[in-house]
Scaffold this motif. Structure first.
Motif, PDB file in Angstrom:
ATOM      1  N   CYS A 229       7.133   9.745  56.030  1.00  7.44           N
ATOM      2  CA  CYS A 229       6.364   9.169  54.929  1.00  7.44           C
ATOM      3  C   CYS A 229       6.467   7.639  54.919  1.00  7.44           C
ATOM      4  O   CYS A 229       5.471   6.938  54.696  1.00  7.44           O
ATOM      5  N   LYS A 230       7.661   7.128  55.147  1.00  6.26           N
ATOM      6  CA  LYS A 230       7.884   5.680  55.096  1.00  6.26           C
ATOM      7  C   LYS A 230       7.008   4.957  56.107  1.00  6.26           C
ATOM      8  O   LYS A 230       6.421   3.908  55.807  1.00  6.26           O
ATOM      9  N   VAL A 231       6.901   5.515  57.299  1.00  9.17           N
ATOM     10  CA  VAL A 231       6.081   4.898  58.340  1.00  9.17           C
ATOM     11  C   VAL A 231       4.601   5.157  58.079  1.00  9.17           C
ATOM     12  O   VAL A 231       3.763   4.263  58.204  1.00  9.17           O
ATOM     13  N   ALA A 232       4.268   6.388  57.700  1.00 11.43           N
ATOM     14  CA  ALA A 232       2.860   6.781  57.540  1.00 11.43           C
ATOM     15  C   ALA A 232       2.158   6.002  56.431  1.00 11.43           C
ATOM     16  O   ALA A 232       0.961   5.715  56.528  1.00 11.43           O
ATOM     17  N   ARG A 233       2.895   5.657  55.362  1.00 13.91           N
ATOM     18  CA  ARG A 233       2.269   4.952  54.239  1.00 13.91           C
ATOM     19  C   ARG A 233       1.638   3.629  54.661  1.00 13.91           C
ATOM     20  O   ARG A 233       0.715   3.135  54.009  1.00 13.91           O
ATOM     21  N   ASN A 234       2.145   3.040  55.727  1.00 17.94           N
ATOM     22  CA  ASN A 234       1.640   1.742  56.180  1.00 17.94           C
ATOM     23  C   ASN A 234       0.572   1.869  57.259  1.00 17.94           C
ATOM     24  O   ASN A 234       0.165   0.869  57.844  1.00 17.94           O
ATOM     25  N   LYS A 235       0.129   3.100  57.506  1.00 20.91           N
ATOM     26  CA  LYS A 235      -0.900   3.338  58.516  1.00 20.91           C
ATOM     27  C   LYS A 235      -2.251   3.566  57.847  1.00 20.91           C
ATOM     28  O   LYS A 235      -2.333   4.099  56.749  1.00 20.91           O
ATOM     29  N   ALA A 236      -3.305   3.193  58.564  1.00 21.57           N
ATOM     30  CA  ALA A 236      -4.659   3.351  58.021  1.00 21.57           C
ATOM     31  C   ALA A 236      -5.044   4.814  57.853  1.00 21.57           C
ATOM     32  O   ALA A 236      -5.902   5.146  57.035  1.00 21.57           O
ATOM     33  N   ASN A 237      -4.408   5.702  58.615  1.00 20.85           N
ATOM     34  CA  ASN A 237      -4.783   7.115  58.549  1.00 20.85           C
ATOM     35  C   ASN A 237      -3.889   7.927  57.611  1.00 20.85           C
ATOM     36  O   ASN A 237      -3.903   9.154  57.656  1.00 20.85           O
ATOM     37  N   TYR A 238      -3.142   7.264  56.748  1.00 26.81           N
ATOM     38  CA  TYR A 238      -2.345   7.955  55.736  1.00 26.81           C
ATOM     39  C   TYR A 238      -3.291   8.597  54.719  1.00 26.81           C
ATOM     40  O   TYR A 238      -4.200   7.942  54.204  1.00 26.81           O
ATOM     41  N   ILE A 239      -3.136   9.894  54.437  1.00 22.94           N
ATOM     42  CA  ILE A 239      -4.149  10.577  53.636  1.00 22.94           C
ATOM     43  C   ILE A 239      -3.654  11.139  52.300  1.00 22.94           C
ATOM     44  O   ILE A 239      -4.414  11.823  51.607  1.00 22.94           O
ATOM     45  N   CYS A 240      -2.430  10.880  51.895  1.00 27.40           N
ATOM     46  CA  CYS A 240      -2.029  11.312  50.553  1.00 27.40           C
ATOM     47  C   CYS A 240      -2.846  10.527  49.529  1.00 27.40           C
ATOM     48  O   CYS A 240      -2.925   9.296  49.595  1.00 27.40           O
ATOM     49  N   GLY A 241      -3.472  11.235  48.584  1.00 32.12           N
ATOM     50  CA  GLY A 241      -4.334  10.587  47.605  1.00 32.12           C
ATOM     51  C   GLY A 241      -3.570   9.986  46.441  1.00 32.12           C
ATOM     52  O   GLY A 241      -2.338   9.834  46.477  1.00 32.12           O
ATOM     53  N   GLU A 242      -4.312   9.646  45.378  1.00 34.66           N
ATOM     54  CA  GLU A 242      -3.690   9.091  44.178  1.00 34.66           C
ATOM     55  C   GLU A 242      -2.904  10.170  43.432  1.00 34.66           C
ATOM     56  O   GLU A 242      -3.201  11.350  43.530  1.00 34.66           O
ATOM     57  N   LYS A 243      -1.885   9.718  42.691  1.00 40.26           N
ATOM     58  CA  LYS A 243      -1.050  10.610  41.881  1.00 40.26           C
ATOM     59  C   LYS A 243      -0.361  11.672  42.743  1.00 40.26           C
ATOM     60  O   LYS A 243      -0.275  12.842  42.384  1.00 40.26           O
ATOM     61  N   THR A 244       0.136  11.278  43.907  1.00 37.78           N
ATOM     62  CA  THR A 244       0.777  12.224  44.824  1.00 37.78           C
ATOM     63  C   THR A 244       2.184  11.773  45.199  1.00 37.78           C
ATOM     64  O   THR A 244       2.570  10.622  44.982  1.00 37.78           O
ATOM     65  N   ILE A 245       2.919  12.703  45.763  1.00 41.76           N
ATOM     66  CA  ILE A 245       4.236  12.450  46.335  1.00 41.76           C
ATOM     67  C   ILE A 245       4.192  12.856  47.795  1.00 41.76           C
ATOM     68  O   ILE A 245       3.676  13.921  48.134  1.00 41.76           O
ATOM     69  N   CYS A 246       4.729  12.014  48.659  1.00 38.63           N
ATOM     70  CA  CYS A 246       4.803  12.313  50.090  1.00 38.63           C
ATOM     71  C   CYS A 246       6.180  12.881  50.401  1.00 38.63           C
ATOM     72  O   CYS A 246       7.201  12.385  49.922  1.00 38.63           O
ATOM     73  N   SER A 247       6.212  13.959  51.201  1.00 38.45           N
ATOM     74  CA  SER A 247       7.481  14.620  51.526  1.00 38.45           C
ATOM     75  C   SER A 247       7.660  14.725  53.031  1.00 38.45           C
ATOM     76  O   SER A 247       6.725  15.110  53.748  1.00 38.45           O
ATOM     77  N   ASP A 248       8.864  14.388  53.506  1.00 37.04           N
ATOM     78  CA  ASP A 248       9.225  14.609  54.902  1.00 37.04           C
ATOM     79  C   ASP A 248       9.731  16.034  55.065  1.00 37.04           C
ATOM     80  O   ASP A 248      10.194  16.666  54.112  1.00 37.04           O
ATOM     81  N   LEU A 249       9.662  16.552  56.297  1.00 34.40           N
ATOM     82  CA  LEU A 249      10.055  17.927  56.573  1.00 34.40           C
ATOM     83  C   LEU A 249      11.277  17.970  57.473  1.00 34.40           C
ATOM     84  O   LEU A 249      11.373  17.212  58.437  1.00 34.40           O
ATOM     85  N   ASN A 250      12.213  18.864  57.179  1.00 35.53           N
ATOM     86  CA  ASN A 250      13.366  19.061  58.052  1.00 35.53           C
ATOM     87  C   ASN A 250      12.942  19.776  59.324  1.00 35.53           C
ATOM     88  O   ASN A 250      12.205  20.757  59.283  1.00 35.53           O
TER      89      ASN A 250
END
Length: 342
Positions: A229-250
């Motif tokens: 999530c930390k890396v993806a948020r700074n990418k143009a193709n990050y797709i989590c919309g408004e009012k969301t939480i991003c979660s990493d997976l084990n």
């Protein structure tokens, strides 16, 4: 009365959101421009809405029939059954080794089990686990069907093993120790499959009838991308919309999106997460009979009804509020000129 469930959009605007009886939420889609298309990074999100043998719409991903897609990160498919069958003399009749090579999916470790069925059977499951080759298996033996117990899968006619979390790119094979020569009359084949655990209850009849089940239900996990999530948020193709939480997976690459508390909808759409009106149905709030519900964006609060006030913990009756159950009685003593009110 409970309020009817609100249907929030699940697909991109002007895009089909269903194929047959299966809902298709974004990032999945059935037509160009309706699904996440960067396959080099994201994987496979195109759902082929084809027609089955009965002339009905059938969603498919790769070679697999899709029966359900959830925005919580699961997709249910019909996975092939591995067979190893023989005739009465021990000559081979058919065998196959199913495989799943969709790199953006892992086999759900919590929803599935790897199962082998047969009285002369061993089975192997191979795959990629954390970038390394991994293999597991089980064996099942019995001399007579009388020893087989329905509902039990502990090695006599049926065995099952836990699948490790994060396993992908899998293949599996059913095999025989002795070509089923000693058990052929009631069990001519070995079977191996990955199956949704809550949809499988072993029966001795499966020793023969599973030959007719070419596919069985399996659950896959899906994610977006291959970054945290930390890396993806700074990418143009990050797709989590408004009012969301991003979660990493084990043990899995990529991330998932979910709506914040108080919102629901498709978190992969820009405005997919919409406010829940907790006041719309009693089961959505904890307001008492002395309170009324006030909806707010992402939450709600309870206020005291007229005639009551809050003491910090509950709504209590105002001290001088009229009480409909009581009767005001006026006593007049004329000769004193005094009026008493009770």
């Amino acid at each position: 009365m409970a309020a009817a469930a609100i249907e929030f959009p699940i697909a991109l605007p002007k895009c089909p959101d269903i194929c047959g009886n299966v809902k298709i939420p974004y990032p999945y889609g059935t037509t160009k421009g309706c699904y996440l298309n960067d396959t080099a990074i994201f994987g496979y999100y195109f759902i082929n809405c084809t027609t089955n043998a009965y002339g009905q719409p059938q969603p498919m991903i790769g070679d697999f029939n899709v029966t359900s897609i959830s925005i919580e990160g699961e997709i249910e498919v019909q996975m092939f059954n591995s067979l190893d069958c023989y005739d009465e003399s021990g000559a081979p009749l058919e065998n196959n080794s199913p495989s799943l090579t969709l790199p953006s999916f892992t086999v759900s470790a919590t929803k599935n089990k790897f199962v082998a069925v047969g009285c002369d059977t061993y089975a192997d499951l191979n795959g990629d686990l954390n970038g390394q080759y991994f293999s597991l298996g089980c064996q099942s033996k019995c001399q007579t069907i009388n020893n087989v117990v329905n509902g039990t899968c502990s090695g006599i006619g049926c065995c099952k093993v836990q699948i490790p979390e994060g396993m992908k790119n899998v293949n599996f094979t059913a095999s025989s120790f002795n070509e089923h020569e000693e058990v052929w009359k009631f069990n001519p084949c070995s079977f191996a499959f990955i199956i949704q655990e809550d949809k499988f209850n072993f029966s001795s009849g499966y020793l023969a009838s599973l030959r007719n089940n070419r596919t069985l239900p399996m659950v896959l996990n899906w994610t977006v991308g291959n970054k945290t999530c930390k890396v993806a948020r700074n990418k143009a193709n990050y797709i989590c919309g408004e009012k969301t939480i991003c979660s990493d997976l084990n043990n899995e690459s990529g991330y998932r999106c979910k709506c914040k508390d108080g919102y629901e909808g498709n978190p992969y759409l820009k405005h997919g997460c919409q406010d829940i009106d907790e006041c719309d149905a009693k089961k959505l709030n904890n307001c008492t009979s002395h309170q009324y519900c006030v909806n707010k964006l992402g939450s709600y609060h309870c206020s005291c009804i007229k005639g009551y006030h809050s003491d910090g913990e509950a709504c209590v009756l105002d001290q001088f509020a009229p009480n409909k159950s009581s009767l005001a009685i006026i006593l007049t003593i004329d000769y004193f000129g005094i009026y008493f009110a009770i």
